[in-house]
Design a protein around this motif. Structure first.
Motif, PDB file in Angstrom:
ATOM      1  N   ASN A   3      -0.837  -5.120  -2.998  1.00  0.00           N
ATOM      2  CA  ASN A   3      -1.541  -3.984  -3.593  1.00  0.00           C
ATOM      3  C   ASN A   3      -0.557  -3.187  -4.450  1.00  0.00           C
ATOM      4  OD1 ASN A   3      -3.177  -1.765  -4.097  1.00  0.00           O
ATOM      5  ND2 ASN A   3      -3.278  -1.090  -1.976  1.00  0.00           N
ATOM      6  N   PRO A   4      -0.758  -3.051  -5.773  1.00  0.00           N
ATOM      7  CA  PRO A   4      -1.974  -3.372  -6.525  1.00  0.00           C
ATOM      8  C   PRO A   4      -1.849  -4.578  -7.461  1.00  0.00           C
ATOM      9  CG  PRO A   4      -0.743  -1.736  -7.723  1.00  0.00           C
ATOM     10  CD  PRO A   4       0.112  -2.133  -6.539  1.00  0.00           C
ATOM     11  N   GLU A  21       1.911  -7.964   2.583  1.00  0.00           N
ATOM     12  CA  GLU A  21       0.541  -7.923   2.077  1.00  0.00           C
ATOM     13  C   GLU A  21       0.386  -9.117   1.148  1.00  0.00           C
ATOM     14  OE1 GLU A  21      -0.482  -4.393  -0.016  1.00  0.00           O
ATOM     15  OE2 GLU A  21      -0.259  -3.083   1.721  1.00  0.00           O
ATOM     16  N   PHE A  56      -7.235  -6.830   2.223  1.00  0.00           N
ATOM     17  CA  PHE A  56      -7.915  -7.314   1.019  1.00  0.00           C
ATOM     18  C   PHE A  56      -8.722  -8.587   1.284  1.00  0.00           C
ATOM     19  CE2 PHE A  56      -5.505  -5.430  -2.879  1.00  0.00           C
ATOM     20  CZ  PHE A  56      -5.684  -4.159  -2.365  1.00  0.00           C
ATOM     21  N   ARG A  95      -6.837  -0.333 -11.229  1.00  0.00           N
ATOM     22  CA  ARG A  95      -7.294  -1.240 -10.172  1.00  0.00           C
ATOM     23  C   ARG A  95      -8.801  -1.129 -10.004  1.00  0.00           C
ATOM     24  NH1 ARG A  95      -5.691  -0.032  -4.090  1.00  0.00           N
ATOM     25  NH2 ARG A  95      -7.656   1.116  -4.244  1.00  0.00           N
ATOM     26  N   SER A 150      -6.617  -5.956 -10.827  1.00  0.00           N
ATOM     27  CA  SER A 150      -6.008  -4.884 -11.614  1.00  0.00           C
ATOM     28  C   SER A 150      -5.912  -5.339 -13.053  1.00  0.00           C
ATOM     29  CB  SER A 150      -4.622  -4.532 -11.073  1.00  0.00           C
ATOM     30  OG  SER A 150      -4.713  -3.936  -9.801  1.00  0.00           O
ATOM     31  N   TYR A 188       0.831  -1.203   0.000  1.00  0.00           N
ATOM     32  CA  TYR A 188       0.000   0.000   0.000  1.00  0.00           C
ATOM     33  C   TYR A 188       0.871   1.260   0.000  1.00  0.00           C
ATOM     34  CZ  TYR A 188      -3.002   3.676   1.880  1.00  0.00           C
ATOM     35  OH  TYR A 188      -3.653   4.871   2.091  1.00  0.00           O
ATOM     36  N   VAL A 247     -10.741  -7.498  -5.388  1.00  0.00           N
ATOM     37  CA  VAL A 247      -9.902  -6.468  -5.999  1.00  0.00           C
ATOM     38  C   VAL A 247      -9.093  -7.109  -7.114  1.00  0.00           C
ATOM     39  CG1 VAL A 247      -8.050  -4.781  -5.668  1.00  0.00           C
ATOM     40  CG2 VAL A 247      -9.730  -5.164  -3.850  1.00  0.00           C
ATOM     41  N   THR A 293      -2.972   5.926  -5.679  1.00  0.00           N
ATOM     42  CA  THR A 293      -2.726   5.192  -4.426  1.00  0.00           C
ATOM     43  C   THR A 293      -1.235   4.980  -4.169  1.00  0.00           C
ATOM     44  OG1 THR A 293      -2.893   3.026  -5.518  1.00  0.00           O
ATOM     45  CG2 THR A 293      -4.920   3.955  -4.578  1.00  0.00           C
TER      46      THR A 293
END
Length: 380
Positions: free
Chosen positions: A144-145, A140, A172, A356, A297, A98, A295, A336
């Protein structure tokens, strides 16, 4: 109780005079004490609040943790965890994380004498990569992403052999889809602004752990830094979490249908989602999560214009964030992850054309028709 029942019935509070099915919102900033030397549990809102305590107790049950603490935002939660570090410590993070987390480590750590390193692929991490300064590995998964997947069990085993703690940002997936603590992760953080709240109307963060010493320190940091969740915002989470499983089931069903459509469309070059990068990552994700989340992309094919595509959408609003009931689309490079240097974005694969999508609960046929129409209009 199964989690579907727990998020609804677990918050019922019968320890109040009127046996309300949700905890009352206690707004008091201070509490009257009986007498000197005989102080009650609550004294001042920053140190403790009955509404917040009720939600923290519920979330600990949902997460399967001994402790949970609610903060004023996801970054407040992450900041609290990073405040466990000391001068001279080092943190490893996956390279597509992120943007706010990257902004913190790149802009704040240096003032504290803490170092960090971005790792391309934690699944290739070896003992040789863990020098004596490393205290935390921050993951993560999916990331992301680009939605890259990390094998939590493998990293935890390696980290713990060197006395290193593993922190997972599970925003997520949520505890509905992935229980990181079950794989040995030491601390789990969330931007509860997203799926836990679920309605794009509250900023909140959460920290969960089974570690007694970590929990004691996090509670101290929560009280000392003052970034705890307010009673009204806590109520928003109490209301929002009740529909967590229902919302996520619908969003993930929509997401699968949208992926099928996008992967078959000539106007879409690449679709990124949890497990899409490789067979190995798909197998890992299937082992540690129940579904892929909501989510994804995408990158459009040559001959399709991203600006025209986004402008042509009616049901995917151009906005940052995710996890609410509405579908959103954003351009990570500038919305982001703008805190990443352009060279680092290019190295990682966060190019200007990457878009995304956060899939909401709308009718999936409407969403697919919207994407189809926008792609048609985006063809040069």
């Amino acid at each position: 109780m199964k989690i579907d029942t727990l998020v609804v019935k677990g918050i019922e509070s019968h320890d109040n005079p009127h046996k309300a099915v949700i905890p009352p919102i206690y707004l008091a900033s201070t509490y009257i004490q009986d007498e000197l030397g005989n102080f009650q549990e609550y004294a001042y809102q920053r140190g403790g609040n009955p509404t917040r305590a009720a939600f923290e107790k519920l979330f600990a049950q949902v997460e399967g943790s001994k402790y949970a603490y609610a903060f004023a935002s996801g970054m407040a939660a992450t900041t609290a965890v990073f405040n466990l570090l000391k001068t001279g410590d080092k943190v490893l993070l996956n390279n597509n994380v992120y943007g706010g987390t990257y902004r913190y480590v790149s802009g704040i750590f240096q003032n504290q004498g803490i170092s960090y390193e971005m790792v391309d692929d934690f699944n290739a991490l070896t003992e040789a990569d863990l020098d004596d300064k490393v205290r935390f590995i921050f993951i993560e998964t999916p990331s992301n992403p680009l939605l890259r997947v990390t094998d939590l069990e493998r990293v935890v085993r390696l980290a713990h052999s060197k006395g290193i703690k593993v922190i997972a940002d599970n925003t997520f997936m949520t505890p509905y889809c992935q229980k990181c603590l079950n794989f040995g992760v030491d601390i789990v953080v969330y931007s509860a602004t997203k799926y836990i709240g679920g309605h794009a109307d509250v900023l909140a963060g959460l920290v969960a752990t089974n570690d007694d010493a970590v929990a004691e320190r996090i509670k101290f940091i929560q009280k000392t830094l003052g970034a705890m969740l307010s009673p009204f915002d806590t109520y928003s989470l109490i209301r929002g979490i009740k529909t967590l499983s229902v919302r996520m089931d619908r969003q993930m069903d929509n997401t699968h249908a949208i992926i099928d459509f996008l992967e078959s469309h000539e106007g879409v070059k690449t679709v990124h989602y949890a497990g899409s990068h490789s067979r190995e990552e798909k197998a890992v994700h299937s082992k540690q999560a129940k579904d892929i989340g909501a989510v994804i992309s995408i990158e459009l094919a040559d001959g399709y214009d991203e600006t025209a595509f986004v402008k042509g959408l009616k049901f995917f609003d151009l906005a940052v964030s995710l996890g609410g009931v509405e579908s959103l689309i954003c351009q990570p490079a500038f919305m982001t992850h703008e805190s990443y240097p352009a060279q680092l974005r290019a190295q990682i694969g966060i190019n200007d054309g990457l878009l995304r999508l956060a899939v909401g609960i709308e009718n999936k046929d409407d969403l697919i028709a919207d994407l189809a129409g926008a792609l048609k209009g985006a063809k040069k």
